[in-house]
Design a protein around this motif. Structure first.
Motif, mmCIF file in Angstrom:
data_model
loop_
_atom_site.group_PDB
_atom_site.id
_atom_site.type_symbol
_atom_site.label_atom_id
_atom_site.label_comp_id
_atom_site.label_asym_id
_atom_site.label_seq_id
_atom_site.Cartn_x
_atom_site.Cartn_y
_atom_site.Cartn_z
ATOM 1 N N ASN A 131 -10.024 12.242 -3.905
ATOM 2 C CA ASN A 131 -11.366 12.816 -3.762
ATOM 3 C C ASN A 131 -11.321 14.342 -3.792
ATOM 4 O OD1 ASN A 131 -12.682 10.362 -3.676
ATOM 5 N ND2 ASN A 131 -13.022 10.355 -1.461
ATOM 6 N N THR A 132 -10.289 14.912 -3.184
ATOM 7 C CA THR A 132 -10.165 16.370 -3.173
ATOM 8 C C THR A 132 -9.894 16.904 -4.583
ATOM 9 O OG1 THR A 132 -9.314 16.238 -0.909
ATOM 10 C CG2 THR A 132 -8.963 18.313 -2.068
ATOM 11 N N LEU A 133 -9.056 16.190 -5.314
ATOM 12 C CA LEU A 133 -8.801 16.579 -6.716
ATOM 13 C C LEU A 133 -10.098 16.522 -7.534
ATOM 14 C CD1 LEU A 133 -6.843 17.141 -9.135
ATOM 15 C CD2 LEU A 133 -6.577 14.649 -9.332
ATOM 16 N N VAL A 134 -10.852 15.449 -7.363
ATOM 17 C CA VAL A 134 -12.120 15.300 -8.094
ATOM 18 C C VAL A 134 -13.090 16.427 -7.709
ATOM 19 C CG1 VAL A 134 -14.184 13.829 -8.281
ATOM 20 C CG2 VAL A 134 -11.907 12.816 -8.460
ATOM 21 N N ALA A 135 -13.126 16.765 -6.429
ATOM 22 C CA ALA A 135 -14.002 17.843 -5.964
ATOM 23 C C ALA A 135 -13.628 19.169 -6.634
ATOM 24 C CB ALA A 135 -13.909 17.979 -4.444
ATOM 25 N N ALA A 136 -12.324 19.428 -6.704
ATOM 26 C CA ALA A 136 -11.857 20.682 -7.295
ATOM 27 C C ALA A 136 -12.141 20.721 -8.794
ATOM 28 C CB ALA A 136 -10.364 20.853 -7.034
ATOM 29 N N LYS A 137 -11.952 19.584 -9.473
ATOM 30 C CA LYS A 137 -12.249 19.527 -10.913
ATOM 31 C C LYS A 137 -13.729 19.771 -11.158
ATOM 32 C CE LYS A 137 -8.671 16.411 -12.738
ATOM 33 N NZ LYS A 137 -8.447 15.122 -13.405
ATOM 34 N N ARG A 138 -14.553 19.130 -10.353
ATOM 35 C CA ARG A 138 -15.998 19.264 -10.493
ATOM 36 C C ARG A 138 -16.457 20.705 -10.269
ATOM 37 N NH1 ARG A 138 -17.828 14.901 -6.777
ATOM 38 N NH2 ARG A 138 -17.775 13.154 -8.227
ATOM 39 N N ALA A 139 -15.918 21.318 -9.215
ATOM 40 C CA ALA A 139 -16.331 22.686 -8.875
ATOM 41 C C ALA A 139 -15.964 23.661 -9.990
ATOM 42 C CB ALA A 139 -15.680 23.115 -7.569
ATOM 43 N N ASN A 140 -14.928 23.328 -10.755
ATOM 44 C CA ASN A 140 -14.455 24.234 -11.798
ATOM 45 C C ASN A 140 -14.738 23.713 -13.204
ATOM 46 O OD1 ASN A 140 -12.791 26.463 -10.310
ATOM 47 N ND2 ASN A 140 -12.324 24.545 -9.286
ATOM 48 N N ASN A 141 -15.526 22.669 -13.265
ATOM 49 C CA ASN A 141 -15.863 22.047 -14.545
ATOM 50 C C ASN A 141 -14.610 21.778 -15.393
ATOM 51 O OD1 ASN A 141 -17.622 20.934 -16.319
ATOM 52 N ND2 ASN A 141 -18.320 22.873 -17.222
ATOM 53 N N PHE A 142 -13.594 21.274 -14.716
ATOM 54 C CA PHE A 142 -12.316 20.995 -15.373
ATOM 55 C C PHE A 142 -12.200 19.489 -15.626
ATOM 56 C CE2 PHE A 142 -7.709 20.031 -15.074
ATOM 57 C CZ PHE A 142 -7.233 20.855 -16.083
ATOM 58 N N GLY A 182 0.818 -1.214 0.000
ATOM 59 C CA GLY A 182 0.000 0.000 0.000
ATOM 60 C C GLY A 182 0.849 1.260 0.000
ATOM 61 N N LYS A 183 1.998 1.160 0.616
ATOM 62 C CA LYS A 183 2.846 2.346 0.714
ATOM 63 C C LYS A 183 3.342 2.783 -0.671
ATOM 64 C CE LYS A 183 6.631 4.182 3.440
ATOM 65 N NZ LYS A 183 7.771 3.879 4.303
ATOM 66 N N SER A 184 3.860 1.825 -1.440
ATOM 67 C CA SER A 184 4.377 2.209 -2.751
ATOM 68 C C SER A 184 3.241 2.502 -3.730
ATOM 69 C CB SER A 184 5.325 1.141 -3.296
ATOM 70 O OG SER A 184 4.604 -0.013 -3.661
ATOM 71 N N THR A 185 2.112 1.802 -3.574
ATOM 72 C CA THR A 185 0.971 2.089 -4.445
ATOM 73 C C THR A 185 0.441 3.499 -4.173
ATOM 74 O OG1 THR A 185 0.400 -0.257 -4.392
ATOM 75 C CG2 THR A 185 -1.278 1.238 -5.234
ATOM 76 N N ALA A 186 0.396 3.870 -2.899
ATOM 77 C CA ALA A 186 -0.068 5.211 -2.537
ATOM 78 C C ALA A 186 0.862 6.275 -3.126
ATOM 79 C CB ALA A 186 -0.151 5.348 -1.015
ATOM 80 N N LYS A 187 2.152 5.960 -3.120
ATOM 81 C CA LYS A 187 3.119 6.903 -3.706
ATOM 82 C C LYS A 187 2.872 7.070 -5.200
ATOM 83 C CE LYS A 187 7.365 8.951 -4.103
ATOM 84 N NZ LYS A 187 7.251 9.393 -5.502
ATOM 85 N N GLU A 188 2.637 5.959 -5.895
ATOM 86 C CA GLU A 188 2.307 6.009 -7.327
ATOM 87 C C GLU A 188 1.095 6.905 -7.569
ATOM 88 O OE1 GLU A 188 3.181 1.414 -8.251
ATOM 89 O OE2 GLU A 188 1.308 2.121 -9.157
ATOM 90 N N ILE A 189 0.075 6.714 -6.737
ATOM 91 C CA ILE A 189 -1.161 7.480 -6.902
ATOM 92 C C ILE A 189 -0.908 8.964 -6.620
ATOM 93 C CG2 ILE A 189 -3.503 7.820 -5.968
ATOM 94 C CD1 ILE A 189 -3.555 4.725 -5.540
ATOM 95 N N ARG A 190 -0.115 9.236 -5.591
ATOM 96 C CA ARG A 190 0.204 10.645 -5.302
ATOM 97 C C ARG A 190 0.938 11.281 -6.480
ATOM 98 N NH1 ARG A 190 1.704 8.742 -0.201
ATOM 99 N NH2 ARG A 190 3.913 9.073 -0.707
ATOM 100 N N ASP A 191 1.816 10.523 -7.112
ATOM 101 C CA ASP A 191 2.529 11.060 -8.281
ATOM 102 C C ASP A 191 1.545 11.378 -9.408
ATOM 103 O OD1 ASP A 191 4.861 10.782 -6.864
ATOM 104 O OD2 ASP A 191 5.551 8.970 -7.920
ATOM 105 N N GLU A 192 0.580 10.499 -9.613
ATOM 106 C CA GLU A 192 -0.443 10.748 -10.642
ATOM 107 C C GLU A 192 -1.263 11.996 -10.294
ATOM 108 O OE1 GLU A 192 -0.881 5.885 -11.069
ATOM 109 O OE2 GLU A 192 -2.690 7.053 -10.681
ATOM 110 N N ILE A 193 -1.601 12.126 -9.019
ATOM 111 C CA ILE A 193 -2.391 13.282 -8.577
ATOM 112 C C ILE A 193 -1.595 14.574 -8.765
ATOM 113 C CG2 ILE A 193 -3.429 14.408 -6.542
ATOM 114 C CD1 ILE A 193 -4.168 11.561 -5.543
ATOM 115 N N ALA A 194 -0.307 14.529 -8.432
ATOM 116 C CA ALA A 194 0.546 15.730 -8.549
ATOM 117 C C ALA A 194 0.557 16.253 -9.987
ATOM 118 C CB ALA A 194 1.965 15.411 -8.078
ATOM 119 N N ILE A 195 0.576 15.323 -10.943
ATOM 120 C CA ILE A 195 0.569 15.728 -12.354
ATOM 121 C C ILE A 195 -0.735 16.459 -12.676
ATOM 122 C CG2 ILE A 195 0.450 14.829 -14.728
ATOM 123 C CD1 ILE A 195 2.381 12.562 -13.751
ATOM 124 N N GLU A 196 -1.838 15.919 -12.189
ATOM 125 C CA GLU A 196 -3.141 16.540 -12.444
ATOM 126 C C GLU A 196 -3.273 17.893 -11.750
ATOM 127 O OE1 GLU A 196 -4.118 14.895 -15.183
ATOM 128 O OE2 GLU A 196 -6.158 15.238 -14.434
#
Ligand SMILES: Nc1nc(=O)c2c([nH]1)NC[C@@H]1CN(c3ccc(C(=O)N[C@@H](CCC(=O)O)C(=O)O)cc3)C=[N+]21
Length: 368
Positions: free
Chosen positions: A356-367, A82-96
């Motif tokens: 979830n926070t990224l999705v919330a921000a995208k939704r609020a800004n229709n991005f 989970g630790k390395s998978t979470a890191k992968e996901i954080r990297d994906e989120i950072a790009i977005e």
């Protein structure tokens, strides 16, 4: 608090259905007496060994000395990291996050409200803040005294609800006992409910052909681990141990949405061991150290251990260490894959909160 745990039907404690509830206990289980319930075949050789061992502590569900030399190496499960998978996901989120910032100038923001001075809660909140920074998100933090009024908490929630730079709001649980958790959680507007605890979100999760705006982070992290490790869910038998609002129940709903056949085992279940032994996939979320023994596990199954239980350990600098609901040494001899504690579901929970926070921000800004 000393207790004797027996690996039979009374393995649950009365509070075991709810993780994150009440004060965090450091478990101090003196003797874990293992009752054998089946005649072991050759496959069960490691379990047979353990049957004869009187374990000395909950943090050590088997005598690792004799286990290691004899059997531990020959049939170990794959570790679901989970630790390395979470890191992968954080990297994906950072790009977005940076793509969003560059194209529309919006940076996702998460507000966390902490009431009281529980040390573990303070640690979690600090970790969430660090995680936000690591992906380039903004974080806002409010720390209120233990004796603050519910009105005060509601006032901050209302302020964050109205603040367009805040896209997600998290009220750290548990709240002090004088507060009504339902009132507080209901005050978070559904568009910013990144914990997914609003009843409307849970209700939609439970209904076919409806989509919640957010799914609770811990169960979402469990499913994400199964997906990323290529574990098929459709048509499989899944057992969820524990029925809390924030993990067990939504985990069962998510598995069902993925076309698993789901059974929930809880503190009033007559034969938890037998039912769990039928499962291809087990998600355990009860908060009882080492409750799920090797004998509960079907050979080849996949085990997701949500429990993060502190047990006394004089050798650790903190005076305690963390163990799961599942006796790892035993289970890893039976399962084909298993999450460790720490380093399993915990880091995924925080990664899902950021998602979830990224999705919330995208939704609020229709991005998109
Ligand atoms: N509104 C709310 N939402 C939550 O999601 C929420 C909450 N309240 N209250 C408390 C629990 C607990 N929780 C954890 C998150 C990450 C780890 C985590 O990353 N644990 C590390 C170990 C950390 C350590 O060493 O102490 C690991 O498992 O590897 C643990 C626990 C979220 N919770």
């Amino acid at each position: 608090m000393a207790a004797t745990a027996t690996a039979t039907t009374s393995a649950f404690s009365s509070t075991a259905d709810c993780v994150y509830q009440g004060a965090r206990r450091v478990h101090q289980i003196t003797t874990l007496h293992v009752a054998s319930t089946r005649r072991p075949s050759a496959f069960f050789k490691s379990v047979r060994m353990i049957d004869t061992i009187n374990c000395t502590a909950a943090s050590r569900c088997s005598s690792s000395g004799s286990m290691k030399s004899a059997t531990i190496t020959d049939a170990s499960a794959k570790v679901i990291d989970g630790k390395s998978t979470a890191k992968e996901i954080r990297d994906e989120i950072a790009i977005e996050v940076s793509r969003m910032k560059d194209s529309i100038g919006v940076v996702p923001g998460l507000a966390v409200i902490l009431v009281g001075d529980r040390k573990d809660s303070a640690t979690y909140v600090r970790n969430k803040k660090k995680a936000c920074e690591s992906v380039g998100m903004k974080s806002y933090e409010v720390c209120l005294a233990e004796d603050s009024s519910e009105q005060e908490v509601l006032k901050y929630i209302s302020g964050f609800n109205d603040d367009p730079s805040v896209h997600g709001i998290l009220v750290q649980l548990p709240l002090p006992s004088h507060m009504n958790e339902q009132n507080v959680l209901n005050a978070v507007c559904i568009e910013k409910d990144v914990d997914g605890f609003n009843p409307l979100n849970i209700g939609r999760l439970a209904m076919r052909d409806r989509e919640p705006l957010f799914v609770p982070c811990t169960p979402k992290g469990c499913i994400e681990l199964l997906h990323r490790y290529g574990v098929a869910i459709k048509g499989k038998r899944a057992v969820v141990i524990g029925r809390s609002n924030i993990v067990g129940m939504p985990a069962a709903l998510l598995l069902q949405r993925e076309d698993a056949t789901v059974t929930i085992v809880h503190s009033r279940t007559k034969n938890p061991e037998e039912i769990t032994r039928e499962a291809d996939i087990v998600i355990s979320a009860v908060g009882q150290p080492n409750m799920v023994r090797g004998s509960w596990i079907k050979p080849g199954s996949v085990i997701i251990d949500v429990g993060i239980n502190p047990v006394e350990d004089a050798k650790s600098p903190r005076g305690y260490r963390l163990v799961g609901d599942v006796c790892y040494e035993e289970a890893s001899q039976m399962a084909s894959a298993i999450t460790p504690v720490p380093g399993g579901v915990g880091p995924m929970t925080i990664a899902m909160l950021l998602l979830n926070t990224l999705v919330a921000a995208k939704r609020a800004n229709n991005f998109k």
